[in-house]
Write a protein that holds these residues in place. Structure first.
Motif, PDB file in Angstrom:
ATOM      1  N   PRO A  78       0.822  -1.229   0.000  1.00  0.00           N
ATOM      2  CA  PRO A  78       0.000   0.000   0.000  1.00  0.00           C
ATOM      3  C   PRO A  78       0.848   1.267   0.000  1.00  0.00           C
ATOM      4  O   PRO A  78       0.459   2.272  -0.605  1.00  0.00           O
ATOM      5  CB  PRO A  78      -0.811  -0.124   1.302  1.00  0.00           C
ATOM      6  CG  PRO A  78      -0.797  -1.569   1.627  1.00  0.00           C
ATOM      7  CD  PRO A  78       0.529  -2.071   1.172  1.00  0.00           C
ATOM      8  N   SER A 135       0.862   2.032 -10.400  1.00  0.00           N
ATOM      9  CA  SER A 135       0.323   1.390  -9.197  1.00  0.00           C
ATOM     10  C   SER A 135       0.086  -0.094  -9.427  1.00  0.00           C
ATOM     11  O   SER A 135       0.383  -0.927  -8.556  1.00  0.00           O
ATOM     12  CB  SER A 135      -0.980   2.073  -8.775  1.00  0.00           C
ATOM     13  OG  SER A 135      -0.758   3.415  -8.398  1.00  0.00           O
ATOM     14  N   SER A 157      -9.328  -2.912  -2.654  1.00  0.00           N
ATOM     15  CA  SER A 157      -8.087  -2.327  -3.171  1.00  0.00           C
ATOM     16  C   SER A 157      -8.347  -1.527  -4.440  1.00  0.00           C
ATOM     17  O   SER A 157      -7.790  -0.432  -4.627  1.00  0.00           O
ATOM     18  CB  SER A 157      -7.060  -3.429  -3.438  1.00  0.00           C
ATOM     19  OG  SER A 157      -6.666  -4.065  -2.234  1.00  0.00           O
ATOM     20  N   LEU A 161      -7.766   2.504  -4.838  1.00  0.00           N
ATOM     21  CA  LEU A 161      -6.907   3.064  -5.886  1.00  0.00           C
ATOM     22  C   LEU A 161      -7.654   4.096  -6.716  1.00  0.00           C
ATOM     23  O   LEU A 161      -7.131   5.191  -6.995  1.00  0.00           O
ATOM     24  CB  LEU A 161      -6.384   1.939  -6.780  1.00  0.00           C
ATOM     25  CG  LEU A 161      -5.554   2.363  -7.996  1.00  0.00           C
ATOM     26  CD1 LEU A 161      -4.343   3.175  -7.574  1.00  0.00           C
ATOM     27  CD2 LEU A 161      -5.119   1.132  -8.798  1.00  0.00           C
ATOM     28  N   ILE A 229      -6.765   0.038   0.363  1.00  0.00           N
ATOM     29  CA  ILE A 229      -5.830  -0.790  -0.401  1.00  0.00           C
ATOM     30  C   ILE A 229      -5.264  -1.904   0.479  1.00  0.00           C
ATOM     31  O   ILE A 229      -5.214  -3.074   0.084  1.00  0.00           O
ATOM     32  CB  ILE A 229      -4.695   0.076  -0.980  1.00  0.00           C
ATOM     33  CG1 ILE A 229      -5.258   1.051  -2.021  1.00  0.00           C
ATOM     34  CG2 ILE A 229      -3.612  -0.799  -1.610  1.00  0.00           C
ATOM     35  CD1 ILE A 229      -4.253   2.066  -2.525  1.00  0.00           C
TER      36      ILE A 229
END
Length: 270
Positions: A78, A135, A157, A161, A229
Motif C-alpha cells: 500500500p 500502481s 483495493s 486506488l 488498499i
C-alpha cells in the motif's frame, strides 16, 4: 441555376463532430507529448516511487508488525501505491496546472470549445494513466517479491486506488490554485506529501501509533485510500471501517472539487 431555372444546392460537406471525448482525447495527447519532454517531472513521477518502498521495507524490520496483524508485504505494497499517487499524480499535476496557466495555455483553451471540466480532465489524463499503470505494476511486483498471497477483498483495493486517483487530481488543482510560479510548484506540494507519507500509514501503520494520534491521522485525505488498499489484501476491514474510509475519501474529494471550482485560477497570478 440551370437552364430550366432550377437551383441546385451545393453538396454538403461532412465535417467531424466535436464531442467532449474527442476534445479531451486530443488535449490529453498533447499533454502527454509535453510531459514526455519534461525530464525532471518524469524522473520524480516514475522513478522516485520505485525507490521509496525499499526505505519502508528497511524500516519495517524495526516494527512489531505481527502485533498489528500485518506483514512486511501488507505494509510495503500500500505504501508503494501511495507513493505513486503522490508523485506521479498529485505532485506532477500541480506542476502541469501551474505551468500551463503561467504559459497562458489554459486561458487560450477556454476561448475554444473546451469546457472547464474538459480542460482539467484532459490535462490530468496522462498523469492519471501513469499513476494507474505504475500502481498496478508496483502491486504486482510487491506481491511477487514479498511473497504476498492474492488479495482477500480485491474490490476494496480497486476502490481505494480509484478514489486515490480522483482525490489526488482534485487536490492537485487546489494546490495549483495557490501556487504562483512553476518554480514554486516544486515546493508547494511538499507539505501535503510529507504529512501523507508520515501520517496516513505509508511508513508507519496507524495500528502502531498512539490511539489519539491514530484517530487524528484517520481523518487525513490519503489515510482512507491506504486503508482500503491494505484492507483489500488483509481482508480484516469490517463493514463499518470500510464505510468510514469511503465516506472520508469521498468527503475530501467533494471538498477539493468545490475548492477548485471556487478558487482555481485560469490566468497567471500577478
Amino acid at each position: 441555376m440551370n437552364a430550366t431555372g432550377t437551383t441546385h444546392a451545393a453538396p454538403a460537406v461532412n465535417t467531424p463532430v466535436s464531442t467532449p471525448r474527442t476534445r479531451m482525447t486530443a488535449l490529453a495527447r498533447a499533454e502527454l507529448t509535453l510531459l514526455g519532454r519534461n525530464k525532471g517531472t518524469l524522473f520524480a513521477a516514475l522513478f522516485v516511487p520505485l525507490v521509496l518502498p525499499f526505505s519502508v521495507k528497511s524500516a519495517a524490520k524495526e516494527m512489531d508488525l505481527a502485533g498489528a496483524g500485518l506483514t512486511t508485504g501488507t505494509l510495503v505494497l500500500p505504501a508503494a501505491i501511495g507513493f505513486s499517487l503522490l508523485f506521479a499524480v498529485y505532485s506532477a499535476l500541480v506542476g502541469v496546472f501551474v505551468v500551463r496557466r503561467e504559459e497562458l495555455v489554459l486561458k487560450r483553451l477556454r476561448t475554444g470549445e473546451l469546457r472547464d471540466v474538459e480542460i482539467l480532465t484532459g490535462s490530468a489524463t496522462p498523469a492519471l494513466l501513469s499513476g494507474l499503470v505504475q500502481s498496478l505494476l508496483l502491486a504486482a511486483g510487491c506481491a511477487v517479491l514479498l511473497d504476498l498471497s492474492a488479495p482477500s477483498a480485491v474490490h476494496l483495493s480497486v476502490l481505494g486506488l480509484l478514489l486515490g486517483l480522483v482525490l489526488c487530481a482534485a487536490l492537485a488543482g487546489v494546490t495549483a490554485s495557490f501556487t504562483r510560479t512553476g518554480e514554486s510548484a516544486q515546493v508547494t506540494p511538499l507539505p501535503f506529501m510529507f504529512v501523507s507519507m508520515l501520517g496516513s500509514g505509508m511508513f508507519v501503520p496507524l495500528e502502531l501509533l498512539p490511539d489519539r494520534l491514530a484517530a487524528v491521522c484517520e481523518l487525513l485525505p490519503m489515510t482512507p485510500v491506504i486503508t482500503l488498499i491494505r484492507g483489500g489484501w488483509t481482508g480484516d476491514l469490517t463493514g463499518g471501517e470500510t464505510l468510514g474510509a469511503v465516506v472520508t475519501a469521498v468527503a475530501w474529494t467533494v471538498l477539493a472539487v468545490f475548492a477548485v471550482r471556487r478558487w482555481f485560477r485560469w490566468e497567471p497570478r500577478h
